[in-house]
Write an enzyme that holds these catalytic residues in place. Structure first.
Site, mmCIF file in Angstrom:
data_model
loop_
_atom_site.group_PDB
_atom_site.id
_atom_site.type_symbol
_atom_site.label_atom_id
_atom_site.label_comp_id
_atom_site.label_asym_id
_atom_site.label_seq_id
_atom_site.Cartn_x
_atom_site.Cartn_y
_atom_site.Cartn_z
ATOM 1 N N GLY B 11 -2.892 -17.584 9.053
ATOM 2 C CA GLY B 11 -2.780 -16.204 9.522
ATOM 3 C C GLY B 11 -4.106 -15.755 10.096
ATOM 4 O O GLY B 11 -4.533 -14.606 9.956
ATOM 5 N N ASP B 159 -6.732 -5.943 -6.830
ATOM 6 C CA ASP B 159 -6.294 -4.991 -7.858
ATOM 7 C C ASP B 159 -7.387 -4.808 -8.911
ATOM 8 O O ASP B 159 -7.644 -3.698 -9.379
ATOM 9 C CB ASP B 159 -5.003 -5.498 -8.500
ATOM 10 C CG ASP B 159 -4.010 -5.922 -7.437
ATOM 11 O OD1 ASP B 159 -3.713 -5.097 -6.553
ATOM 12 O OD2 ASP B 159 -3.555 -7.082 -7.450
ATOM 13 N N HIS B 187 1.067 -9.417 -8.385
ATOM 14 C CA HIS B 187 0.429 -8.538 -7.400
ATOM 15 C C HIS B 187 1.533 -7.724 -6.723
ATOM 16 O O HIS B 187 1.997 -8.040 -5.638
ATOM 17 C CB HIS B 187 -0.356 -9.350 -6.375
ATOM 18 C CG HIS B 187 -0.916 -8.498 -5.265
ATOM 19 N ND1 HIS B 187 -1.854 -7.513 -5.491
ATOM 20 C CD2 HIS B 187 -0.643 -8.457 -3.947
ATOM 21 C CE1 HIS B 187 -2.134 -6.913 -4.349
ATOM 22 N NE2 HIS B 187 -1.414 -7.462 -3.399
#
Lengths: 356, 356
Positions: B11, B159, B187
């Site tokens: 990506g 997180d 997550h």
């Protein structure tokens, strides 16, 4: 622990800042032991987005980031700032003439110059990234009469890095093994990337290692047009590489360039016959928190013409906005020469700087 | 000079990578003395944009960046890779059911798991960032039977960092003065940020410094919904903070977390009664290039319920894609237990690891 330094960034919700802020906060600018306070400026319309950026900075739990404040008023954004990155600028709209663009930005940078003058730390170093960067930098400086013009600089490090990167790739050597190249003049399509004095591995003249026609006909045009090429390829203008160059230029200016030659758009003091009173990119070395224009670069006829062309463009830009600027006083004029360029007389250098 | 390491990023033309790649290339992952080779993977449609990103990397003249290669085939992208960031994933389209999303990503991560298995360096560490990260990580691992499941990890550091950052802000202390908090589970919006064992300045129980109702009713929801909040604020999803978290998680995993507790989505070995065979975020300490799940965290009834809820979500996700996975063999199962978690028996720890 060191006292935190205040770093102001304008155009803080834009794409370049989105890369830049996280680098500053992680210690890439001033090292892993220097706490930071970020003072972020944006136009009213972008304050919501800016708040999102601030939230993401908070989400990184950066140890060095002691405080973030958001501003739509440059007076508070620059208050007490030790360093400023001026990234926000009016981009060229459709059908906009060059004069219109200069005027629109003159308004922004006049206001910000006054704010820096009245509210920033007197030792401020301000780097102008927003285009047209050199002339915006001039407007900023002229509107800040109490700040030495050598505390302002226009970013040409991206052009310098691009030249280094493309040359290293061409020669299949590491960028750090190249020194001595520079970019002269305006951060625009007239800039002159000069490799005549570049050396590889401290000993080989690069100009002898490449085909001269390739350099003159291909490399120069490629650097001059690189920004447009990136836009075509990515669909977006250079942001991450611009942010990296901003870090590089400011870091070297503050912490020194380790005797390496770098390019910075700085107030011309007449070196190389370039007209005084414009911000022009020169080859410099940085030390003791100051830049010195390198004086002994040899220029051939081709170079002289290229340097003149980009100088003329800057003089034209200056003429278009001159009527908007506070008068250039004898005092302004003197300050231009505060910078000692031979690097040999540091006592005098500091003495003169301290008089300001 | 150190030999360069190969880092694969998928990506690579996306927004998270646009922040990540420049951090890796400038040395933020492995230090200023570790040369890097970047192997970038994208789908065919994004190769033009990816070329633009590569050009910008070249334009930075990074000394550490020895080579960049662009790939649309995971087999070549992962060839010889020492580290992989798996960022590319299919985002949830309009009206897409959770099962559809899991399936679409199962296809991507099955292919990439096989490619890692067959072409990556056998010592590869792979961090999955693309969502649903935990289950994507499971799919990756199950498709790479020759690679130890503890060489895969799902990113929950964002997180963890968010919890640290928000808590530091609430308490008006520095993030580095907080230790011992963790994020459990998936997550996703079921994650459980746990501050019951967090301490400030090595001595103060943070749970006693904050209002318990604020923690239970506000902070937990805020962390769970932080991604959505950022999107609403910025108009774009978290990218720079996600990239920073990816750097943080991978760097600590490789170079050690300096005895600090961090959160990582790792293969459950049954610790805290969590079902084996899912990637679940646990409190870990990293040393010697490995993570160890911290075993002595005390959990109250509230925590037990929260941990169970997020575990159940992961088990449901697993069930939805289980039929697409290669069979879980006795051998797979054994490998899950290679990780020595008590941290006391390093000889045994290495011995067992070396058997793989």
């Amino acid at each position: 622990m060191k006292q935190p330094v205040r770093i102001a960034v304008t155009g803080a919700a834009g794409n370049i800042s989105y890369s830049l802020l996280f680098k500053i906060a992680s210690g890439e600018l001033l090292g892993k032991d220097q706490p930071i306070i970020l003072q972020l400026l944006e136009v009213e319309d972008s304050m919501e987005r800016l708040k999102g950026v601030a939230m993401e900075l908070e989400d990184c739990a950066f140890n060095l980031l002691h405080e973030i404040s958001l501003h739509s008023n440059p007076n508070t954004a620059f208050a007490g700032a030790h360093y400023a990155f001026l990234i926000g600028a009016k981009p060229r709209g459709k059908g906009m003439e060059r004069a219109d663009l200069l005027m629109a930005n003159a308004k922004i940078f006049s206001e910000q110059g006054k704010a820096l003058n009245n509210y920033a730390n007197p030792d401020i170093k301000a780097l102008v990234v927003g285009n047209p960067a050199n002339t915006n930098c001039l407007i900023l400086s002229r509107n800040a009469p109490d700040i030495n013009p050598n505390q302002f600089s226009a970013m040409t490090r991206l052009d310098h890095n691009r030249t280094t990167g493309l040359l290293a790739n061409k020669l299949a050597i590491n960028p750090e093994d190249i020194d001595g190249l520079c970019v002269w003049g305006n951060h625009s399509a007239t800039m002159y990337p000069d490799i005549h004095n570049a050396i590889a591995y401290d000993s080989h003249d690069i100009i002898d290692l490449v085909d001269y026609a390739w350099y003159q006909e291909e490399l120069i045009a490629k650097i001059q047009q690189r920004g447009a090429e990136i836009i075509q390829q990515r669909g977006l203008s250079s942001a991450a590489s611009a942010a990296q160059a901003a870090i590089d230029q400011m870091r070297d200016w503050i912490l020194g360039s380790d005797d390496r030659l770098v390019s910075m758009g700085v107030m011309s003091d007449g070196s190389y016959g370039i007209a005084e009173g414009i911000y022009y990119s020169f080859p410099v070395v940085c030390r003791f928190g100051r830049y010195e224009i390198i004086q002994d670069i040899s220029i051939n006829n081709f170079g002289t013409d290229m340097m003149k062309a980009t100088e003329n463009e800057l003089l034209e830009e200056k003429q278009l906005i001159e009527h908007l600027l506070p008068k250039e006083t004898e005092d302004n004029y003197k300050k231009v020469f505060v910078q000692d360029n031979d690097g040999s007389n540091l006592e005098n250098f500091y003495y003169r700087a301290n008089k300001i």
